[in-house]
Design a protein around this motif. Sequence first.
Motif, mmCIF file in Angstrom:
data_model
loop_
_atom_site.group_PDB
_atom_site.id
_atom_site.type_symbol
_atom_site.label_atom_id
_atom_site.label_comp_id
_atom_site.label_asym_id
_atom_site.label_seq_id
_atom_site.Cartn_x
_atom_site.Cartn_y
_atom_site.Cartn_z
ATOM 1 N N LYS A 116 -4.504 -9.791 9.705
ATOM 2 C CA LYS A 116 -4.389 -8.512 10.410
ATOM 3 C C LYS A 116 -4.152 -7.357 9.431
ATOM 4 O O LYS A 116 -4.820 -6.321 9.490
ATOM 5 C CB LYS A 116 -3.249 -8.573 11.428
ATOM 6 C CG LYS A 116 -3.174 -7.328 12.293
ATOM 7 C CD LYS A 116 -2.105 -7.429 13.360
ATOM 8 C CE LYS A 116 -2.031 -6.127 14.163
ATOM 9 N NZ LYS A 116 -0.994 -6.165 15.183
ATOM 10 N N ARG A 117 -3.219 -7.577 8.541
ATOM 11 C CA ARG A 117 -2.905 -6.505 7.601
ATOM 12 C C ARG A 117 -4.091 -6.245 6.658
ATOM 13 O O ARG A 117 -4.393 -5.102 6.325
ATOM 14 C CB ARG A 117 -1.667 -6.892 6.784
ATOM 15 C CG ARG A 117 -0.817 -5.705 6.415
ATOM 16 C CD ARG A 117 0.496 -6.164 5.822
ATOM 17 N NE ARG A 117 1.326 -5.046 5.437
ATOM 18 C CZ ARG A 117 2.418 -5.169 4.712
ATOM 19 N NH1 ARG A 117 2.818 -6.361 4.321
ATOM 20 N NH2 ARG A 117 3.130 -4.097 4.390
ATOM 21 N N GLN A 172 0.352 1.099 5.430
ATOM 22 C CA GLN A 172 0.799 -0.309 5.378
ATOM 23 C C GLN A 172 2.235 -0.468 4.884
ATOM 24 O O GLN A 172 2.814 -1.540 5.033
ATOM 25 C CB GLN A 172 -0.147 -1.125 4.498
ATOM 26 C CG GLN A 172 -1.570 -1.211 5.052
ATOM 27 C CD GLN A 172 -1.612 -1.846 6.444
ATOM 28 O OE1 GLN A 172 -0.819 -2.744 6.741
ATOM 29 N NE2 GLN A 172 -2.501 -1.358 7.292
ATOM 30 N N TYR A 203 -3.776 -8.902 -1.316
ATOM 31 C CA TYR A 203 -4.175 -7.548 -0.924
ATOM 32 C C TYR A 203 -4.909 -6.853 -2.071
ATOM 33 O O TYR A 203 -5.770 -6.010 -1.833
ATOM 34 C CB TYR A 203 -2.964 -6.733 -0.446
ATOM 35 C CG TYR A 203 -2.404 -7.295 0.844
ATOM 36 C CD1 TYR A 203 -3.180 -7.321 1.994
ATOM 37 C CD2 TYR A 203 -1.122 -7.831 0.923
ATOM 38 C CE1 TYR A 203 -2.690 -7.870 3.178
ATOM 39 C CE2 TYR A 203 -0.624 -8.369 2.096
ATOM 40 C CZ TYR A 203 -1.425 -8.388 3.217
ATOM 41 O OH TYR A 203 -0.954 -8.931 4.396
ATOM 42 N N ARG A 210 -1.508 -15.556 8.591
ATOM 43 C CA ARG A 210 -0.433 -14.642 8.237
ATOM 44 C C ARG A 210 -0.941 -13.278 7.773
ATOM 45 O O ARG A 210 -0.306 -12.263 8.012
ATOM 46 C CB ARG A 210 0.420 -15.242 7.109
ATOM 47 C CG ARG A 210 1.324 -16.363 7.572
ATOM 48 C CD ARG A 210 2.322 -16.697 6.510
ATOM 49 N NE ARG A 210 3.174 -15.536 6.237
ATOM 50 C CZ ARG A 210 4.049 -15.463 5.252
ATOM 51 N NH1 ARG A 210 4.192 -16.466 4.434
ATOM 52 N NH2 ARG A 210 4.774 -14.383 5.084
ATOM 53 N N HIS A 211 -2.052 -13.245 7.088
ATOM 54 C CA HIS A 211 -2.425 -12.004 6.393
ATOM 55 C C HIS A 211 -3.680 -11.322 6.937
ATOM 56 O O HIS A 211 -3.984 -10.220 6.498
ATOM 57 C CB HIS A 211 -2.624 -12.292 4.901
ATOM 58 C CG HIS A 211 -1.372 -12.753 4.232
ATOM 59 N ND1 HIS A 211 -0.336 -11.895 3.924
ATOM 60 C CD2 HIS A 211 -0.974 -13.980 3.821
ATOM 61 C CE1 HIS A 211 0.641 -12.585 3.340
ATOM 62 N NE2 HIS A 211 0.280 -13.857 3.287
ATOM 63 N N SER A 267 1.104 -12.275 -1.519
ATOM 64 C CA SER A 267 0.560 -11.175 -0.713
ATOM 65 C C SER A 267 0.027 -10.057 -1.613
ATOM 66 O O SER A 267 -1.040 -9.500 -1.353
ATOM 67 C CB SER A 267 1.633 -10.630 0.230
ATOM 68 O OG SER A 267 2.771 -10.252 -0.513
ATOM 69 N N GLU A 307 -3.082 0.172 14.918
ATOM 70 C CA GLU A 307 -3.615 -0.929 14.104
ATOM 71 C C GLU A 307 -4.751 -1.614 14.861
ATOM 72 O O GLU A 307 -4.711 -1.701 16.097
ATOM 73 C CB GLU A 307 -2.507 -1.945 13.818
ATOM 74 C CG GLU A 307 -1.531 -1.455 12.768
ATOM 75 C CD GLU A 307 -0.644 -2.569 12.252
ATOM 76 O OE1 GLU A 307 -0.285 -3.440 13.066
ATOM 77 O OE2 GLU A 307 -0.332 -2.554 11.066
ATOM 78 N N GLU A 344 -6.914 -5.039 15.684
ATOM 79 C CA GLU A 344 -6.650 -6.488 15.738
ATOM 80 C C GLU A 344 -7.832 -7.252 15.152
ATOM 81 O O GLU A 344 -8.989 -6.871 15.379
ATOM 82 C CB GLU A 344 -6.429 -6.923 17.187
ATOM 83 C CG GLU A 344 -5.134 -6.437 17.800
ATOM 84 C CD GLU A 344 -3.891 -7.021 17.132
ATOM 85 O OE1 GLU A 344 -3.940 -8.204 16.714
ATOM 86 O OE2 GLU A 344 -2.891 -6.296 17.000
ATOM 87 N N ASN A 349 -6.674 -4.277 8.481
ATOM 88 C CA ASN A 349 -6.327 -2.858 8.635
ATOM 89 C C ASN A 349 -6.501 -2.090 7.321
ATOM 90 O O ASN A 349 -6.945 -0.941 7.345
ATOM 91 C CB ASN A 349 -4.901 -2.716 9.169
ATOM 92 C CG ASN A 349 -4.870 -2.850 10.687
ATOM 93 O OD1 ASN A 349 -5.159 -1.901 11.406
ATOM 94 N ND2 ASN A 349 -4.576 -4.047 11.182
ATOM 95 N N VAL A 350 -6.149 -2.729 6.238
ATOM 96 C CA VAL A 350 -6.387 -2.071 4.941
ATOM 97 C C VAL A 350 -7.878 -1.810 4.773
ATOM 98 O O VAL A 350 -8.301 -0.691 4.444
ATOM 99 C CB VAL A 350 -5.852 -2.954 3.780
ATOM 100 C CG1 VAL A 350 -6.315 -2.426 2.430
ATOM 101 C CG2 VAL A 350 -4.334 -3.041 3.810
#
Lengths: 197, 354
Positions: free
Chosen positions: A30-31, A156, A75, A27-28, A71, B55, B57, A34-35
């Motif tokens: 990818k984000r 984000q 993060y 779930r987390h 989350s 973004e 991957e 990116n962070v």
Amino acid sequence: MTDDEDVKAVLLCQKGEPDAFEILVERHQKRMLNVAYRMLGDYEEACDVVQEAFIAAYRAIHSFRREAAFSTWLYGIVVNCARNRIKQAKGRLRHEARSIDDPVGLQDGSLQSELPDCGESVVERLEKKEVEARVQACIRTLEPDQREVLILRDIQGFSYEEIGGMLKLPDGTVKSRLFRARAALKDCLVNVLGDWP
Amino acid sequence: MTCKEIEGLLPGMIDGALPDVEMKRIETHLKTCASCRKAFADLRKCDEQVKSLEEVEPPPWLKTRVMAQVREEARQKEGIFRKLFFPLHVKVPIQALATVLIAFVAWNVYKTGEPEFRQMAPSSPAVQEATRAQAPRELAPAAGISKRDEIPATREKKAFAPPPAQVQEPAPQRAATVREETTADAEKPVERLRAAKRAAEAPKDENAWNAADAARTAEPDRALEAQARDKKQKVVKAPAGAVAKEAGKQEARPAAAPMLSAAAPPRPDLEFTMRARGPEPAAAEAESVLSQLGAQAVDRQSREGRVILTARIRTEQIEVLREKLKSIGLVQERVQVSPSPGGFLTIRIEIRPE
């Protein structure tokens, strides 16, 4: 996907079922990546930091008390790991091989000569790539504390409250850091891009 | 508001993070200020650029690596637990054996020490209570009440007392200690007090020590009477523990027994120590002499090769007894109390081997 699903998976992990952690990773990741990537500017390094953050989260998952969203807690860990990585490898990052979106290769025109001429779309793509690289370069010039807030809010899309929870900062501090980051980024991009596209 | 102040607030206009009042003032200013409008437009374009960043991957191996490490961590955590309890086929028998061993050792320790626990644990508090209870009873009659009034108290004491032999015999060390303590605690103060009281009541020309002697003379009489009664009840022949079990109704009884037995040994008026080749035949001879002389409460005890006879005899018969004993063996005499005519004396004859 809701935070309830996170909570279920967390509870399973706390009961000693490590396989449930895979749901959280799925779930987390990818984000988180990116962070980390926007903070570090290096893809491989960002992957390492995300991995490190997940392991740290798993080790500390028994201490998670659901006072905030999972989350937000997760993060917060990845931002902290990335911040530590920047501190540790500040000199190394400056002198080692450039990141994937380093704009230097584009500035001397070498990349354009190597690429096959595939029509307008390729040119457009390269232009976009160039702009992105310069934006990323400008982001990296920001002070680390401003950079964190800009990435979390403008890239984000976290709320001020969530960012405050992740960084353990009051809303007012988050906003003032964000405003300074936006102003500094605008000045940087105006200088780098000249004529604004 | 100056342009510099407005420029500081413009970033907040991007996502409406400013209060409405501020927003309206800035909007008003932007209508009239071209440079601020330009700055705001640049900020908007900048924001669009940032938001349009592509973004990245995650690589497929990221999840695999993370989960591999997570499972490894879990295995290590489990490992600590496993070290203690697993594999079951090895650890469970060891732990079961250890439990059985501990239980056996505990049982063994309990069994080994059980008699001592029984002796020691309940006695001390009860003895103390009995001593406390006994002392006032002894003191009250001594304050000037007649002898007959004292008898019930003495009788009560004797009811729990083992036979005199048990008092005088060298008992196990622990029991001896208890007796010594109780004797010291219970008997001496009572005796002293009684003697002092009698001395105070006696004629002025008499010595106080004579009064104390009189007290000592009176006491054995009462003690012997009580002893004789107790013999009839067959209580004195039973050990202290048995008395306690039989009685069982009064809590203080079993613990008080050793104390009370020590508190009331008959003190003879006359003591004879006789040496004979055979203590037993000599004792038998002496016993027959005593019966011939009309002695009362004749008691015979044997221990460690010695025979001890106690009896009450008329004062007039003492001289005859002395002569008869001399014919049996070598006699030494010790007079505790000078005999008075017309009364009874308590005598103790200890016959030892030559």
